[in-house]
Scaffold this active site. Structure first.
Site, short mmCIF file in Angstrom:
data_model
loop_
_atom_site.label_atom_id
_atom_site.label_comp_id
_atom_site.label_asym_id
_atom_site.label_seq_id
_atom_site.Cartn_x
_atom_site.Cartn_y
_atom_site.Cartn_z
N ASP A 274 -5.60 -3.42 -1.93
CA ASP A 274 -7.04 -3.34 -2.25
C ASP A 274 -7.29 -3.79 -3.69
O ASP A 274 -8.20 -4.57 -3.97
CB ASP A 274 -7.59 -1.92 -1.97
N LYS B 260 0.88 -1.17 0.00
CA LYS B 260 0.00 0.00 0.00
C LYS B 260 0.92 1.22 0.00
O LYS B 260 0.94 2.02 0.94
CB LYS B 260 -0.91 -0.05 1.24
#
Ligand code: IPM
Ligand code: MN
Length: 350
Positions: free
Chosen positions: A222, A188
């Site tokens: 994600d 991330k």
């Protein structure tokens, strides 16, 4: 030489599925003339309730003397969540420095997947999860607990050493796997700019210097969840931190047919490793002979692989594949076979 295997059946359905894995081990060991002895340990919720102790202080040193650990499941409905998970599972992962959590996501032929239009050709990758650092390191604390001014912090710890050894393992694994030779770092970097900056730099430095034949890819965690569902064929080997690895491998388990089939290995390449089905203790199914033991049998297969018994491991995998072709579902109670019948069938197919 005889392998020494520590067996921790644990809680709930753990002991039942472990018994089936040991049944398969017996069959495959006979076939390949592998010698082994098992020693049982009663760590789990019942022992905790009896003694007030999750794990005896001597346990890590005792377990270090074994060639491998075979674990069923940890988690008891009468014990507050966290106590056994921390006190046994995480404690052992850390104490034995099992810094890799290896979780293959492989859909076998004839196994149902919720992903439409995807089959065994498209769902076949491996997640290498860092297993001793990150948010699991236990760094943080709380202040003014229980008041409106309460503060709680939980810090992700990423050391260059810890990240490097995990990345090296993943590159090596990708090379040995010899499929698409593509390693994807999952992180991330757009938000966790300290932690994943370290990961990303180490990833490219090590990759460029030592593994130029491995293609390096990056994906945000994600987006990775999206790809698992939309284009799982995009992945070969994934490497990621502890918490992201935890989360994406539950999704991975579902696309490979569910918790009844998903296995994992807590690996210390230079020490003793621990193999487990990744689903929990499923207390409500305990003693009903309905839980799927294939995840535990798959964990046994990974154990054989890690011990270097490749032929025996391949036999177990083929026996699993032949067995699933006769099972309508991987879910407890819907397999069309009982726990023991599945174990018997795999053992016979070996
Ligand atoms: C897993 C489990 C554990 C984890 C829990 C039980 C501590 O979810 O093995 O994935 O978070 O690692
Ligand atoms: Mn998990």
């Amino acid at each position: 030489m005889s392998y020494k295997i520590a067996v921790i059946g644990g809680d709930g359905t753990g002991p039942e599925v472990v018994a089936e894995g040991l049944k398969v081990l017996e069959a495959v060991a006979r076939k390949h003339k592998i010698k082994y002895e098992t020693t049982n340990f009663d760590f789990g919720g019942e022992r905790y309730k009896r003694t007030g102790e999750a794990l005896p202080a001597s346990a890590p040193d005792e377990l270090r003397k074994f060639d491998a650990i075979y674990l069923g499941a940890i988690g008891h409905p009468d014990v507050k969540p966290g106590i056994l998970e921390h006190g046994i599972l995480l404690k052992l992962r850390f104490a034995l420095d099992q810094y890799i959590n290896l979780r293959p996501v492989k859909l076998y032929p004839n196994v149902w997947t919720p992903i439409k239009d995807k089959g065994p050709e498209q769902i076949d990758f491996v997640v290498v999860r860092e297993n001793t650092e990150g948010l699991y390191a236990g760094s943080g604390g709380s202040l003014r607990k229980g008041t409106p001014d309460e503060i709680a912090t939980q810090v992700s710890v990423n050391t260059r050493m810890g990240v490097e050894r995990c990345l090296r393992y993943a590159f090596e694994y990708c090379q040995k796997r010899n499929k698409r030779k593509q390693l994807t770092l999952v992180g991330k970097t757009n938000v966790l700019t300290y932690a994943f900056d370290l990961w990303e730099r180490a990833f490219h430095e090590i990759g460029a210097r030592n593994y130029p034949d491995i293609k390096r890819e990056y994906a945000h965690v994600d987006a990775t969840c999206m790809w698992f569902v939309k284009n799982p064929e995009w992945f070969d080997v994934i490497v990621t931190d502890n918490i992201f690895g935890d989360i994406i491998t539950d999704l991975g388990a579902m696309i490979q047919g569910g918790m009844g089939i998903a296995a994992g290995g807590n690996i210390n390449p230079k020490g003793v490793s621990m193999f487990e089905p990744i689903g929990g203790s499923a207390p409500k199914y305990t003693g009903k002979n309905v839980i799927n033991p294939l995840a535990a049998i798959g964990a046994m297969q990974m154990m054989l692989e890690t011990l270097g018994e490749d032929k025996a491991a391949a036999d177990v995998e083929n026996a699993i594949i032949r067995t699933v072709s006769k099972m309508p579902s991987m879910s407890a109670g819907k397999m069309g076979m009982s726990t023991t019948e599945v174990g018997d069938t795999v053992a016979k197919n070996v």
